[in-house]
Write a protein that holds these residues in place. Structure first.
Motif, PDB file in Angstrom:
ATOM      1  N   PRO A 563       0.847  -1.201   0.000  1.00 42.07           N
ATOM      2  CA  PRO A 563       0.000   0.000   0.000  1.00 42.07           C
ATOM      3  C   PRO A 563       0.879   1.247   0.000  1.00 42.07           C
ATOM      4  CG  PRO A 563       0.139  -0.908   2.191  1.00 42.07           C
ATOM      5  CD  PRO A 563       0.938  -1.817   1.325  1.00 42.07           C
ATOM      6  N   PRO A 564       0.323   2.429  -0.348  1.00 43.36           N
ATOM      7  CA  PRO A 564       1.128   3.657  -0.271  1.00 43.36           C
ATOM      8  C   PRO A 564       1.525   3.923   1.186  1.00 43.36           C
ATOM      9  CG  PRO A 564      -1.194   4.149  -0.648  1.00 43.36           C
ATOM     10  CD  PRO A 564      -1.027   2.664  -0.808  1.00 43.36           C
ATOM     11  N   LEU A 565       2.800   4.158   1.382  1.00 41.49           N
ATOM     12  CA  LEU A 565       3.289   4.317   2.755  1.00 41.49           C
ATOM     13  C   LEU A 565       3.278   5.801   3.115  1.00 41.49           C
ATOM     14  CD1 LEU A 565       6.271   1.812   2.750  1.00 41.49           C
ATOM     15  CD2 LEU A 565       4.051   1.532   3.827  1.00 41.49           C
ATOM     16  N   ARG A 566       2.223   6.211   3.852  1.00 43.51           N
ATOM     17  CA  ARG A 566       2.142   7.602   4.324  1.00 43.51           C
ATOM     18  C   ARG A 566       1.847   7.583   5.808  1.00 43.51           C
ATOM     19  NH1 ARG A 566      -2.359   9.989   1.543  1.00 43.51           N
ATOM     20  NH2 ARG A 566      -2.859   7.880   0.901  1.00 43.51           N
TER      21      ARG A 566
END
Lengths: 736, 131
Positions: A563-566
């Motif tokens: 997943p996008p790592l934010r």
């Protein structure tokens, strides 16, 4: 007399097989099939041709004699019933082996003979030596059994049939197969271990720890002949190649010569017979390796010759033992006057063993010499056979003359005489067969040997059995054999002493067996010490390594997703996470138990807050209640338990734990990177009110859709509560 | 299909938190003291519950309820399925813990130690290494 009942069983089988000689001699075969595992094409299939019928007659006939002999030999022994039962089981296994036509059936009976012979060799189970010998025989032959099984499976896969007859029909296919060498060596190892070929020959003399009737049965016609039988059986399927001829001839010849030399070293007559048995097995292997019609005829005739004289001699040595109290010929002498029947039976059998005319043994030996005409290396085979046969003359002389002639050497027993009819009738019949085989050679050829040969070679033509073939090279070799043998007989005492002196200096393959066995035990102890250390922390480490490895494997082989790592969280979210992380650090680092419990409470409470924040009200409430109970329980327990004290840092555990944690995070990220499957959730949301009449979807799932699951959960709680109570109460009773 | 509401970031953070909890729990279980073992067990239970929760995705402050007057939730609500699973897991975990606690008690009073590597009744020290 119930102890005469068991021999009737093999005798009945003998009578069943006997009339079948006529149709089989006409070239007919019998087939008996029962379905066993139809899904795998495995049947209980049996096949009666010349080879299996001759073996079946030997097994049932000599079985009758040996079990009868045992009934008299152990007349006053309370172990007699168990001996006779095991002998019957063994006879049954052996019979199944020689008539089996299905590879799996064959293997099962093969292993059954291994196991029953283990029980027989170790029959005197209170003696450590006897147990060790039995174990040795078991390990060597069952190791060969394993290779045999692989070989049979390979053969079945190449020939696409489990029938031995079917495999034999596809010999060209098998010999051309790229797997042929594997098949050959695996099958040959099975045969060599079972039939005591060098370098596995050592177990057979060791197996002389068995009682005399057992040795007579196992080592004349049955157990050790199983390997030879198999080589003969598979000659159409596997025979005739270079590797077959070379291996069998060389191994057989070497086994034959070295066994016949070591036979001269023996003082115990039974041991001498054991070594001559190894010699005979070597001769048979060598002849089957040659595979010519002459050689196969010689082998088949020699199987019968050897079965008759060797069983008679083993049983005869047992009678000497009974009468004189020892089997060591250096202490025996002058028994002929007291034990005339024994002396005559042994003398006739020994004449056959030495190969004097008009005995069956003479024909057997002539055939071996006759087969030199077609032999691959006539000089090698002829020389080996000449040496071995001459030494057989010496051994025959020793067993027939030394105990009976001359003067008595040891103090006579109170009563030295021929034993009862139950003992002497068997050897007498067998010795008589040796005479009949010589006189009625034509009949034996027609009814037994020729059908055997045709089963092995597939053709009718073989050598003819007769006492007189005219003056030919075989006869001249026979005369030379006699001359050498008789000359050496008079030198037996110095030869024996020289061999006894040389024995400890000669390297033997048994040392290799001992080394291998010890190495196996050491390896087992070593790896048990590692795998089963008895240290609970080690077990836990193993568990976590495996678990972590499995998760890493799932991540590695699964669909890659990230997943996008934010990380731009709100402050309250950071706060909850911070509380949990801080509590973890507290638990890990604090030496105080109460602080650690407080830390655990922080972890559990923080988890509860996460549940509350993201819409899991019921879960959060349950979590908080349970967390409170856990903290209370553990605090109460701490009052009674000792301080854990300072726990030293453990590097390996730390590495394992970190890798385990990383595995879980990686797996979680992979899950979060994969789209969520909401089908079940959608179903529950849609049906919660409509079908289960509840507005709290989580509750509806628990008490309605998954009600059985919840009931299981409740029972787990009840059972663990009861178990906990039981564990605590047990201690109270102890104190009271 | 990440859910709206800025919860994806929290899911990622929880994934890392679960790893940390599991690693700490595993380390405590391998430390060789029964009490530390219990602590580790509790931490791993918590890690498992959070893992299930996060794997079912987070929805901020929307309990899975069917509002009055409606047949199905009209707005986006939290995933009900993982919640049901976690409820079961919490209770089972509690049962496991209380039984383990009773066993720790018994073990200590029988063997007089809480050091796990000194507990060798079943597998004595001289068992291996000797043929």
């Amino acid at each position: 007399m119930w102890r005469y009942l068991p021999p009737l069983l093999p005798f009945a089988a003998f009578l069943w097989f006997l009339p079948r000689v006529l149709p089989v001699a006409r070239g007919e075969t019998g087939e008996y099939v029962w379905s066993w595992v139809p899904g795998l094409g495995i049947d209980l299939a049996f096949w009666l041709d010349g080879l299996s019928l001759a073996f079946a007659l030997l097994i049932t006939g000599i079985g009758t004699i040996c079990i009868l002999y045992a009934g008299t030999y152990f007349a006053k022994d309370p172990r007699l019933p168990s001996l006779q039962i095991i002998l019957l089981l063994f006879a049954f296994s052996m019979l199944g082996l020689v008539v089996a036509d299905d590879a799996i059936t064959f293997f099962v009976f093969w292993e059954a003979t291994t196991i029953t012979s283990y029980l027989l060799v170790g029959f005197d189970h209170e003696s450590a030596k006897s147990r060790a010998s039995a174990l040795q025989a078991l390990l060597v032959t069952s190791a060969g059994g394993l290779t045999l099984l692989i070989g049979l499976l390979l053969m079945g896969s190449v020939a696409d049939t489990w029938r031995l007859s079917g495999m034999n029909a596809q010999g060209d296919l098998l010999r051309a197969s790229p797997l042929y060498l594997w098949i050959f060596w695996l099958i040959a190892l099975g045969a060599f271990t079972k039939s005591a070929q060098w370098p596995f020959q050592f177990w057979l003399p060791g197996a002389m720890a068995a009682p005399t009737p057992v040795s007579a049965y196992l080592h004349s016609a049955t157990m050790v002949k199983a390997g030879v039988y198999m080589l003969a059986r598979f000659t159409p399927a596997l025979g005739g190649t270079d590797v077959w001829i070379w291996t069998l001839t060389l191994v057989g010849a070497f086994t034959m010569v070295q066994a016949s030399i070591w036979a001269l070293r023996q003082i115990d007559l039974k041991m001498m017979m054991a070594y001559t048995t190894v010699m005979a097995l070597g001769a048979l292997t060598m002849l089957l390796g040659q595979g010519s019609a002459m050689a196969v005829t010689a082998a088949m005739a020699f199987i019968l010759v050897h079965a008759f004289y060797k069983a008679a001699l083993f049983l005869g040595v047992g009678m000497i033992d009974k009468g004189a109290g020892t089997r060591e010929y250096t202490q025996l002498g002058g028994l002929g006057r007291y034990m005339p029947i024994t002396a005559i039976a042994i003398a006739i059998a020994a004449l056959s063993m030495a190969g004097f005319p008009p005995m069956f043994g003479f024909i057997g030996k002539e055939l071996i010499y006759g087969s030199l005409e077609d032999a691959t290396w006539p000089w090698l085979i002829g020389g080996a056979a000449l040496v071995a046969n001459a030494l057989m003359v010496v051994c025959a002389g020793v067993v027939a003359i030394r105990p009976f002639a001359g003067r008595r050497r040891i103090a006579p027993r109170a009563y030295t005489a021929d034993p009862g009819w139950g003992l002497w009738i068997g050897p007498a019949i067998l010795a008589g067969m040796g005479v009949l085989g010589g006189i009625l050679a034509g009949r034996f050829e027609h009814f037994l040997v020729a059908p055997m040969v045709s089963a092995v070679t597939g053709s009718e033509t073989g050598a003819h059995l007769a006492l007189w073939h005219g003056i030919n090279p075989a006869l001249i070799l026979s005369l030379v054999t006699f001359a050498i043998g008789i000359a050496l007989y008079f030198l037996i005492d110095p030869i024996r002493k020289a061999l006894i002196k040389a024995d400890p200096k000669t390297p033997g393959t048994e040392d290799g067996y001992d080394w291998l066995l010890q190495a196996l035990k050491d390896f087992a102890a070593w790896q048990t010490g590692i795998v089963q250390s008895g240290l609970m922390t080690r077990y836990l480490q193993t568990t976590f390594v495996l678990l972590g490895g499995l998760i890493w494997g799932a991540v590695y082989f699964g669909t890659p997703a990230l997943p996008p790592l934010r990380f731009d969280l709100d402050l309250f979210e950071w706060a909850v996470v911070g509380i949990i992380v801080g509590s973890i650090v507290l638990v890990l680092l604090t030496p105080s138990r109460l602080t650690a419990i407080a830390g655990l409470g922080g972890v559990g409470g923080g988890t509860g807050v996460i549940f509350f924040l993201y819409g899991a009200i019921d879960v959060g409430m349950t979590q908080l209640f349970v967390e409170i109970l856990v903290v209370v329980f553990i605090t109460i327990a701490m009052v009674r338990l000792p301080r854990a004290g300072y726990i030293p840092f453990h590097r390996i555990s730390a590495v394992i734990a970190v890798l385990f944690g990383l595995a879980i995070t990686a797996a979680m990220l992979a899950v979060l990177g994969t789209p969520l499957d909401r089908r079940l959730t959608d179903f529950f949301e849609a049906t919660s009110l409509a079908e289960a009449h509840g507005r709290n979807i989580v509750n509806v799932i628990l008490v309605d859709f998954r009600a059985l699951d919840t009931m299981g959960e409740v029972s787990v709680i009840v059972i663990s509560g009861i178990a906990a109570l039981a564990a605590l109460w047990a201690g109270k009773e102890r104190k009271a | 299909m990440p859910l709206p509401g800025g919860t994806t970031e929290m899911e990622i953070v929880l994934a890392i938190l679960v790893g940390l909890l599991a690693a700490s729990g595993a380390y405590m279980m391998m430390a060789g003291r029964l009490i530390a073992y219990l602590f580790g067990l509790i931490m791993i239970s918590n890690a498992a519950n959070i893992a299930i929760f996060a794997a079912g995705r987070l929805t901020y402050a929307e309990p899975p309820l069917v509002p009055d007057g409606e047949y199905t939730p009209m707005t986006e609500v939290a995933n009900a399925l993982p919640q049901a699973l976690i409820l079961t897991a919490i209770v089972i975990g509690f049962g496991l813990l209380s039984f383990a606690l009773a066993l720790v008690f018994r073990t200590y009073f029988e063997l007089g130690t809480t050091r796990m590597d000194d507990m060798r009744e079943a597998e004595p020290r001289n068992m291996g290494g000797n043929s």
